[in-house]
Design an enzyme around this catalytic site. Structure first.
Site, short mmCIF file in Angstrom:
data_model
loop_
_atom_site.label_atom_id
_atom_site.label_comp_id
_atom_site.label_asym_id
_atom_site.label_seq_id
_atom_site.Cartn_x
_atom_site.Cartn_y
_atom_site.Cartn_z
N GLU A 1 -10.37 -0.59 -5.72
CA GLU A 1 -10.58 -0.66 -4.17
C GLU A 1 -11.74 -0.13 -3.74
O GLU A 1 -11.74 0.38 -2.63
CB GLU A 1 -9.26 0.23 -3.02
CG GLU A 1 -8.06 0.15 -3.73
CD GLU A 1 -6.76 1.06 -3.39
OE1 GLU A 1 -5.95 0.40 -2.82
OE2 GLU A 1 -7.32 2.18 -3.39
C1 TNX Z 1 -3.51 2.04 -4.47
S1 TNX Z 1 -3.34 1.96 -7.12
C2 TNX Z 1 -4.32 2.93 -4.97
C3 TNX Z 1 -4.22 4.27 -4.63
C4 TNX Z 1 -3.13 4.82 -3.67
C5 TNX Z 1 -1.90 3.87 -3.90
C6 TNX Z 1 -0.69 4.23 -3.21
C7 TNX Z 1 -4.86 2.07 -7.02
C8 TNX Z 1 -5.44 2.10 -8.27
N1 TNX Z 1 -5.28 2.49 -6.13
O1 TNX Z 1 -5.57 4.72 -4.02
O2 TNX Z 1 -2.97 5.92 -3.66
O3 TNX Z 1 -2.31 2.44 -3.82
O4 TNX Z 1 0.07 3.57 -3.60
#
Ligand code: TNX
Length: 505
Positions: A309
């Protein structure tokens, strides 16, 4: 052969036959064998039954339990277990013996006549070498005692890796001597303005050693280049100003959370707004120092560098950064692990392990990103969010958890097959990991309600043969329900999901 689902075991063993009777467990019972697993078994039997078996001298009588190691008994981490008029566990190695002990503890039953072990003949070994759980200690912090409890409760299901998500926008959780302000300035808060915390090097060493005593390898993660707001609270020169995106603004409004402000602790849980400075050499000095100190603290092979992300970083900058970050991990003598987005970069270090967190039916570029790790000589850990994410709510009204990947009831958590998610060679799948993100959970009891029983589903998917006849929901739901007395004895706050016929004793 008697159907194994008559044996109350999770994960279901590779091969098992139930006997007809019971071996009574009395206060004359002795445990023979000098491995650490023998002492662990004695303590666990006492916690469960109040009976404390004596250490034995090797001369057995009916009702005794013998533990020994024989490298030819099974493949690595495997064991055989026989319960007749006496019990014997033969581990291929110390880990196998430990797992045989966990199986034996699931065979303990209390009835009107007293405690006994179900008679059985078992030969068992894991499907995947990597069986992981992840705990996000950044959004909310969990202290050493909580982590030890998490290690106990998940190693009992034969998990062998503990991934700790040690940094995120909300906090930095590990002492780094060369950059002391990380913990001095960026560890005291959590999501929602809750209190934070961090592990000193001594704390961390305790965790690593405790994990090793339960045959778990700790995988530390520092999330980069995004999820780095907290780094900027300590060292503003390392991080760009927050990048607002529409989703972040909308989510923050909906949740009543503040937007990130450069240099101030971030108490919301919006993502994608932070990025380290990609074109400053000092950023790489920082990464190199952190990775070096983490490598010194880490006996296991892996260091996770995040990569998810990173919406606040341009694709070109992201590709440049992750190539350098994965190379830095290799230089430090470790194997890099990264979330699947990192597979978009052509130049990731050879052998980098990808962690796939897309859906069981991959969307957009996720499958191609994941496949790139394999093309670069790496492998994949599967954590598909719509089945393996332990922080998804069971149902819309569940008090904790999120729902962006869907609602995940126990059956949904159970019914997926790792080899069917991505179009890659079977031997490119290192294993399975079940992550718990902690935006909404403040205490270990809250964490446990999300984790148990669904983590048992991931344990079976990671350990048991794909084609075992008992690898089916109707069998699993009965077997997992039979773990209730054991979980109660270990004070695990499992969610008593209505899908499961929970045993009283
Ligand atoms: C996505 S999964 C994220 C996290 C969040 C999560 C909550 C991932 C690699 N990144 O930053 O905590 O969703 O479900």
């Amino acid at each position: 052969m008697v159907l194994t689902h008559s044996l109350p075991l999770v994960p279901v063993p590779a091969s098992a036959a139930a006997g007809d009777g019971r071996m009574p467990l009395t206060d004359a019972a002795r445990v023979h064998g000098d491995s650490p697993a023998a002492a662990q078994l004695i303590d666990a039997i006492e916690r469960r039954t109040g009976i404390r078996p004596f250490p034995g001298d090797g001369t057995t009588k009916p009702g005794d339990i013998t533990l020994r190691i024989d490298p030819t008994a099974a493949k690595s981490e495997g064991y055989t277990l026989h319960v007749g008029d006496r019990a014997e566990i033969v581990g291929a190695d110390e880990a196998g013996l430990f797992y045989g002990v966990q199986t034996l503890l699931q065979l303990l039953r209390e009835e009107d006549q007293g405690w006994s072990l179900l008679q059985a003949d078992i030969s068992d070994a894991p499907r995947f070498g990597y069986r992981g759980v992840m705990l996000d200690v950044a959004r909310h912090f969990f202290g050493v005692d909580d982590i030890k409890k998490y290690i106990d409760s998940t190693s009992a299901l034969k998990f062998n890796h503990l991934h700790l998500h040690l940094s995120d926008d909300q906090g930095w959780r590990i002492q780094i001597d060369s950059w002391p302000l990380l913990t001095e300035r960026s560890s005291s808060t959590s999501a929602n303005g809750d209190p934070g915390g961090f592990y000193t090097k001594d704390d961390y060493q305790q965790i690593v050693e405790y994990a090793a005593s339960r045959h778990m390898i700790v995988v530390p993660e520092i999330d980069l280049p995004g999820h780095t707001h907290a780094i900027g609270v300590a060292y503003p020169e390392l991080v760009e100003a927050p990048v607002m995106n529409d989703e972040l603004i909308a989510d923050s409004e909906r949740l009543g959370q503040p937007l990130p402000v450069a240099g101030e602790s971030y108490l919301g849980w919006g993502v994608g707004h932070s990025s380290v400075r990609i074109h400053e050499e000092r950023t790489y000095d920082f990464v190199r120092d952190v990775v070096r100190e983490l490598a010194e603290m880490t006996p296991g092979p892996y260091i996770h560098v995040g990569g998810d992300e990173s919406h606040g970083t341009s694709q070109q900058d992201f590709d440049h950064f992750v190539a350098r970050a994965t190379a830095i991990v290799v230089e430090a003598g470790k194997v890099p692990v990264a979330w699947h987005e990192v597979g978009a970069a052509a130049g990731i270090a050879e052998g980098t392990v990808g962690q796939y967190w897309g859906m069981t039916v991959p969307q957009g570029s996720h499958a191609a990103e994941a496949a790139h790790f394999v093309e670069r000589g790496g492998a994949l850990i599967l954590s598909p969010a719509n089945v393996a994410y332990l922080d998804m709510k069971y149902s819309a009204d569940f008090p904790f958890g999120l729902a962006w990947a869907g609602l995940v009831d126990v059956r949904t958590a159970y019914e997926w097959e790792p080899a069917s998610v991505l179009d890659i060679r079977d031997d490119a799948i290192l294993g399975v990991e079940a992550p718990l993100w902690s935006e909404t959970t403040r205490t270990m009891a809250e964490v446990e309600q999300l984790v148990f029983p669904r983590v048992a589903a991931q344990a079976e998917i990671a350990w048991s043969p794909k084609d075992a006849p008992e690898r089916a929901w109707e069998s699993f739901r009965v077997r997992v329900g039979s773990l209730a007395p054991l979980w109660k004895a270990e004070d695990i706050a499992y969610h008593p999901a209505a899908e499961i016929p929970w045993s009283e004793r």
